[in-house]
Structure formats: C-alpha cells, structure tokens
Scaffold this active site. Sequence first.
Site: not given
Ligand code: GLC
Length: 540
Positions: A206, A269
């Site tokens: 994440d 991500e």
């Molecule tokens: C990422 C996740 C999202 C979340 C954020 C904070 O972007 O995909 O859903 O709210 O991180 O953890």
Amino acid sequence: MPMTKETSPSWWAAGALYQIYPRSFQDSDSDGIGDLRGIIDRLDHLSDLGVDALWLSPIFPSPMADFGYDVADYVGIDPIFGTMDDFDALVLTAHARGLKVILDLVPNHSSDQHPWFVESRSSRDNPKRDWYLWRDPAPDGGPPTNWLSEFGGSGWEYDDATGQYYYHAFLKQQPDLNWRNPQVRAAIYDAMRFWLKKGVDGFRVDVIWHLIKDDRYRDNPPNPEFRPGLPPHAALLTAYSADRPETQEIVAQLRAVCDEFDQRLLIGEIYLPIERLVAYYGADLRGAHLPFNFALLSTPWRAHDIAALIDRYEAALPPGAWPNWVLGNHDRPRVASRVGPAQARVAAMLLLTLRGTPTLYYGDELGMEQVDIAPQDVQDPFEKNVPGIGVGRDGCRTPMPWDSSPNAGFSDAKPWLPLGPDAAQDNVANLRADAQSILNLYRALLRLRRARPQLSLGDYQPLAVQGELLLYRRCHQGESVLIALNLGAAPVSAASDAFGLDGEVLLSTLMDRAGERVGATLDLRGHEGVIIGRAPEPVV
Ligand code: GLC
Ligand code: MG
C-alpha cells in the site's frame, strides 16, 4: 522478460492477477460482509475465469476506519473475515487449484488502535515514541508543516496528552510509521516473513511511495495545476512528504525479504507520473517486480492517447523490467462507467493483449458499473470527509452479484453496501450462461492468452492509429498476433496488406466472428476489437 534461476519466466510474468475486495466478494456467515470462507466457496469462479492469482485487500484485525487499511495487528485475521484457520484453508485450497495468493501489506501507517501507537502516544519518553512521526507545534502553535491529509484537512493531529502533533497521510486514525527507525523496519519485515512462511505468494504494498518523508520537514510547494473540483489535498505537491530518494532503499529491503523465499512477488501501489513510477523497479531491478501502472485509469479513452501512453510507458521501462497494466481497483471509478458498457469489452481486450501482467478488479469481468450510493448509505471515510465532489469509493466496492437469488447470492443478510441496480440480471450465473456475454469474453481472452504465448510474453509492436482504430502486434518466437481495437462508436476499416493482416479472427469482443478469414480490408463495428492470427492447430 523476468527470469528465475532456472531461466523460465516467473509465474507472474505470464499470469493474470485478480483483486478481491474481501468485504464485497461473498458473505458466508450472514452478517452482510464478505469473508474468507465466502472466498473459498467462490474459488470456482476464479478457476473458471482463468486468472492465476488473487490479491486480497487487507484482512488483518482493524477498527475499519478505512476498511482494513488501518491495521491493528499485522499478523492476525480480523474476526469479520474469519480466523487464521480459515486463512490457512484459503491458501491451501487456492494452491491446490494452482491459484497464487497475494496479500495487501500496509506498512506506511498503522491503525491508531495498534498497540505500537497506543504506546507511542502514551508519553514522550515511551520506547515506541519514535516509531511514529511526532513533532512539536510550529511557533504559532499550529501544525509543524503544511502537509495535507489525502482524505481532507491537515496531515497533522495535535495530541493534548503529550503536547505534540503526529503525522497521518490519510485518516487521523492512520498514523504514519517512522521508516527511519530500524525497529519499525524489522517489525514489518518480520510480519512479512510470518505470511511468506505460511505460503503467501507475495504482497501488494500500500502507498509504497509514501513510506519516507523529508528529514528536514520542509513545507510542500503549491500545485500550479490545482483547480476547484479537485480534492483539497491536491492544492499542494507532495515534494517533501512522498517519493523521497530514501524510499528506494526501503523498497529494495522489502524485495530482499520476499527474495528470502522462492518465487514471491512484490507489487507497489504507486500513483506517480510514468517517469517516476519506473524508478520503483529499483537499481538493477532490485525493487518492486511490478510497480503498479495505473495510467490507463486516467488517460483519455481515445486511440491516439492510449497509443501514446503505451509508447511512453514501453520507452520508460528500464532494461529487463517487466510491465504491467491495471484497469480498475477499489479506489477508482469502475471502468465500465468511465468508458461505457460497450467500450468495456474493448478495454478488456486491451488489458489482456498488452505486454505486461494484467490486474483485473473483481466484477469488471461482469461489466459492473459504478453504483450510486445514497447519502445515508455512504461508508467511505474519504467521501464523509470531503463530500459532494465525487471522491467517494463506495460505488466501485459494491457486492459481487452471483445469481438471481435474494441479494444476488452475495449474502443472506442486508449487504454492507447496496447491490447495483442490474444485479438480478447481470450476475455471474446469467452471464456465464450467455455465450456472448462480457464474462465469456474475459474467459475467452484469458484462455487465448494462455494458449498463445505471443499474447503474454511477446514483444509489443505498435502498428498504427487511424482515427479511433488502434492496431498493434505481439510477437514471440517468430510468430505474431495482431490486435485491432475500435475505441469509437463508428465502424472503421483497415487495409489488410498495409498491416500484414493475415490469418483469421481468433476472437472478437462481440464473440461472433471467430474463424472468419481476413479479406482485403478488416472491417470493425463500433466498439469492436479483434485478435487476428494463424488458425489454431486442428485437434487430432
Ligand atoms: C491506498 C489504498 C486505499 C487506502 C489508502 C490508505 O491508496 O488503496 O484504499 O485508503 O491507501 O491506506
Ligand atoms: Mg460475513
């Protein structure tokens, strides 16, 4: 292409990933919320679809302020989703079917209920104080920097008890961990090993580009492209609060932990421009195997723009880096709503014929659309904090419709988010029975990808853009297939000899012309895409 010691392609290079949002896949215990037993019960669908791995959004114990992205224990299972035994059973059952299991690792921040943070906030001299980012107030008593929370307001929360602020890039219930502290690193790496030893096949990390912040805590500069209608955090660039140079060292360490085990996949991500994104492959490719490429989510859906994007991405990839493509996730509007239901089929063909690992978002194989959520049903904290400008993520997180029974077979109880209005018709059972449905298109695309290595491992060769017609070739071991996609509503045609359009239609997005020989021109209907290649070997 990425090679292992044995020099065969890694499983994830040719494989397709499938994201499950666990709350919304299948409920097994009638609480209206999806769970692990529910996922086990639905693994048939993934085998039948033909994907290679499932990635689960977070399933760890959590107060659910951000639906699991606020982790209170990195090595447990939230009772809402089941037990550790359920998890072990899921891994066992998935593996028995040849499906890999990827977990969501959330190392940038924990929950404010995590024992680490409870300790950290208890006093200034607590041994865990330095595990989070605590700073004195600015001289005027305000926040230490101008950094903003992605979910609205300041990124700093004042803590009365100890007279300091802590930083949270997201909700105040999600304090950021201090990745400069070696104990924090060790604790997260140990949590990774816990899951890897259980046989987990990798992690999607994440907000990996957020992990480390400026050591001098400089203010972020204004974003010159900010305009009304954008979420408030976009008012500033994140020059000092994200994508810092020191991040790469941590990414390499995360990768090294994965590499202590065989064939484990590290995905990051990352929402950054392509030129920055590719840095996350790391020096000598010792970073993320797949820095998630979200560019299709925001590129205008025009043949010219998509072709230019593919060229730019292919050109930016470091030598040996393996590409990847994403069409949807739990944070962005559903692709079928963005490009329209007819064009969603073309999008599917694009995703599954581009060079690189594709990631499918649950329900996109049904053409699921964004669901309108009534104000009283809103669950997403982002929408609650920043209402009315369309940032809400509930609409792409609605329950998977399985059949025409009550609640579309998702649950015996009222689902935590409403089902889409078409769930009684456009569900797995009905679409599976309709030979020309988008679900059967996805199945056929994934089958063809498996049968033709050109489509998974082949080189990408751009051919042409003619109006809304996008043409490219995929070549592998002397053989090629050609992909022609009509991104518009009007019919288009291409001269066959100009593009070497030789062979037959292997698959049309409209599922009605396989086997057709290509003549002097290739004619495509509006919103149609085709894959052309050598006729399949006769089965003897
Ligand atoms: C990422 C996740 C999202 C979340 C954020 C904070 O972007 O995909 O859903 O709210 O991180 O953890
Ligand atoms: Mg349940």
